[in-house]
Design an enzyme around this catalytic site. Sequence first.
Site, mmCIF file in Angstrom:
data_model
loop_
_atom_site.group_PDB
_atom_site.id
_atom_site.type_symbol
_atom_site.label_atom_id
_atom_site.label_comp_id
_atom_site.label_asym_id
_atom_site.label_seq_id
_atom_site.Cartn_x
_atom_site.Cartn_y
_atom_site.Cartn_z
ATOM 1 N N CYS A 1 0.833 -1.205 0.000
ATOM 2 C CA CYS A 1 0.000 0.000 0.000
ATOM 3 C C CYS A 1 0.870 1.258 0.000
ATOM 4 C CB CYS A 1 -0.908 -0.044 1.231
ATOM 5 S SG CYS A 1 -1.815 1.478 1.547
ATOM 6 N N CYS A 42 0.253 3.711 2.839
ATOM 7 C CA CYS A 42 0.780 3.176 4.100
ATOM 8 C C CYS A 42 2.263 3.500 4.223
ATOM 9 C CB CYS A 42 0.580 1.658 4.172
ATOM 10 S SG CYS A 42 -1.152 1.137 4.177
#
Length: 156
Positions: free
Chosen positions: A75, A78
């Site tokens: 991600c 993230c």
Amino acid sequence: MLACVYVCVCIGEVIDGCTDLEFQRRGSGRSDTDSTLTFGGNVHLIGSQEEWDEKISQANKEDRLVVVNFSAAWCGPCRVIAPLYTELSLKYPPLLFLSVDVDDLMDLSSSWDIHATPTFFFLKHGQPKDKLVGANKPELQKKVLAFTESIQSSSF
């Protein structure tokens, strides 16, 4: 359904992220170049359900508030927010900062109803008191500060 969410700070809308389709294409979500997110500071990486239970139990005994980051190595948002999360863990040592990889601990993530990464939970006595979905840096800072201040006021 799991999506990776990036929140644009200036206008507050979703502008980029990993969709279900992209997650399915990536299989487990891992490629050779995306092995793990790197955290440092006072962030504790949770590797098993037992470790989760142990950390939550320890926090309850010590009456510590817990911040949990449910994230994924694949991600992008993230990865963007990880350095701030580490910085916050150093700035606010009374809080216990945990990180859970949703791919490594799917059952735990499902039990917390994680549908997008990153998702942050703010826990007291193992119970959610607040939640943030997305990589919104100012909002994460604001919530961590409010959570820290709640230690003194006991308003949470």
